[in-house]
Write a protein that holds these residues in place. Structure first.
Motif, short mmCIF file in Angstrom:
data_model
loop_
_atom_site.label_atom_id
_atom_site.label_comp_id
_atom_site.label_asym_id
_atom_site.label_seq_id
_atom_site.Cartn_x
_atom_site.Cartn_y
_atom_site.Cartn_z
N UNK A 176 0.83 -1.20 0.00
CA UNK A 176 0.00 0.00 0.00
C UNK A 176 0.87 1.26 0.00
N UNK A 177 1.94 1.23 0.79
CA UNK A 177 2.83 2.40 0.85
C UNK A 177 3.53 2.64 -0.48
N UNK A 178 3.98 1.56 -1.11
CA UNK A 178 4.68 1.69 -2.39
C UNK A 178 3.76 2.25 -3.48
N UNK A 179 2.47 1.94 -3.37
CA UNK A 179 1.54 2.35 -4.42
C UNK A 179 0.93 3.73 -4.20
N UNK A 180 0.76 4.13 -2.94
CA UNK A 180 0.06 5.38 -2.65
C UNK A 180 0.93 6.43 -1.97
N UNK A 181 2.09 6.02 -1.44
CA UNK A 181 2.93 6.95 -0.70
C UNK A 181 2.46 7.16 0.72
N UNK A 182 1.44 6.41 1.16
CA UNK A 182 0.88 6.58 2.50
C UNK A 182 1.37 5.51 3.46
N UNK A 183 1.61 5.94 4.69
CA UNK A 183 2.03 5.02 5.74
C UNK A 183 1.07 5.16 6.92
N UNK A 208 -0.53 10.10 -2.93
CA UNK A 208 0.51 10.68 -3.79
C UNK A 208 0.22 10.26 -5.24
N UNK A 209 -0.40 11.15 -6.00
CA UNK A 209 -0.79 10.81 -7.36
C UNK A 209 0.43 10.56 -8.26
N UNK A 210 1.55 11.16 -7.93
CA UNK A 210 2.77 10.92 -8.70
C UNK A 210 3.17 9.45 -8.62
N UNK A 211 3.08 8.89 -7.41
CA UNK A 211 3.42 7.47 -7.23
C UNK A 211 2.41 6.59 -7.95
N UNK A 212 1.11 6.94 -7.84
CA UNK A 212 0.07 6.17 -8.52
C UNK A 212 0.31 6.16 -10.02
N UNK A 213 0.67 7.32 -10.58
CA UNK A 213 0.92 7.42 -12.02
C UNK A 213 2.14 6.61 -12.45
#
Length: 221
Positions: free
Chosen positions: A67-74, A110-115
């Motif tokens: 989840x963290x790798x994909x959204x940037x959220x922890x 983090x939309x940059x990570x999602x993209x």
């Protein structure tokens, strides 16, 4: 005498994976984050995002990592919904996957990570053909999330600190896909510990002015 290692070695070994069903409200629609696979198996199909559990992590840790790798959220609340282990669920190998869901505030992602993952938010009511047993996972996650939307305080994580009951009801209706009776809904909210009425009045979204509330996370007893 048979040693523990010998006893274990007599049994087959499987891969253990995790799959994350990541929900968010996008343009007033409940959506799930999907990615189109560019490798086999199931190349070209849309799927959930997952990965294998590493030797040095638990299944919970693996899900939080994905989840963290994909959204940037922890430090996001996630809930395990169960294990999926049909023999032929993965054409590539025998894989038992433990599925988790999260309901996120889209503004925090983090939309940059999602993209970078070329992932897309897709309306749960208009899903494309999915690979593996991911339709079953999404269906089960939706069922659990919709039951727990208020009891697990999931809805309050998507609202601002101060909110009106109309805002809360609109959000719950979006997630559950059901229109709710206003009077019964407000009776239910009044019974939820931690929901506190404030002296603030919302005059922007309500001509008459609506009372604002906040949610206080209570310490476990």
């Amino acid at each position: 005498m048979t040693t523990p290692l010998q006893a274990y070695s007599s049994f087959p070994r499987f891969h253990v994976g995790v799959d994350c069903i990541i929900f968010a409200v996008n343009n007033d629609r409940l959506s799930v984050l999907l990615v189109k696979r560019d490798f086999e198996p199931e190349k070209g199909k849309w799927s959930l995002i997952g990965g294998f559990v590493n030797d040095n992590e638990s299944v919970d840790e693996a899900a939080k990592r994905v989840l963290r790798e994909l959204t940037g959220l922890d430090n996001v609340f996630i809930r395990q919904i169960g294990a999926f282990g049909e023999i032929d669920r993965d054409p590539g190998a025998r894989v038992v996957s433990v599925a988790y869901f999260a309901l996120l505030n889209l503004q925090e992602v983090d939309e940059k990570v999602v993209n970078e993952y070329k992932a897309e938010w897709v309306d749960v009511n208009d899903l494309p053909p999915l690979g593996f047993d991911h339709p079953k996972m999404i269906g089960q996650a939706l069922s659990v999330m919709r039951r727990k939307i208020l009891t697990d305080a999931l809805a309050f994580n998507l609202l601002p600190e101060y909110f009106t009951l109309t805002q809360l009801q609109t959000l719950v209706e979006t997630v559950t896909g059901k229109e709710l009776d206003k009077r019964n809904f407000r009776k239910r909210i009044a019974e939820i510990p931690g929901v506190e009425q404030t002296d603030l009045i919302d005059k922007e979204s309500s001509k008459r002015g609506a009372r604002m509330y906040r949610y206080i996370q209570l310490a476990p007893c």
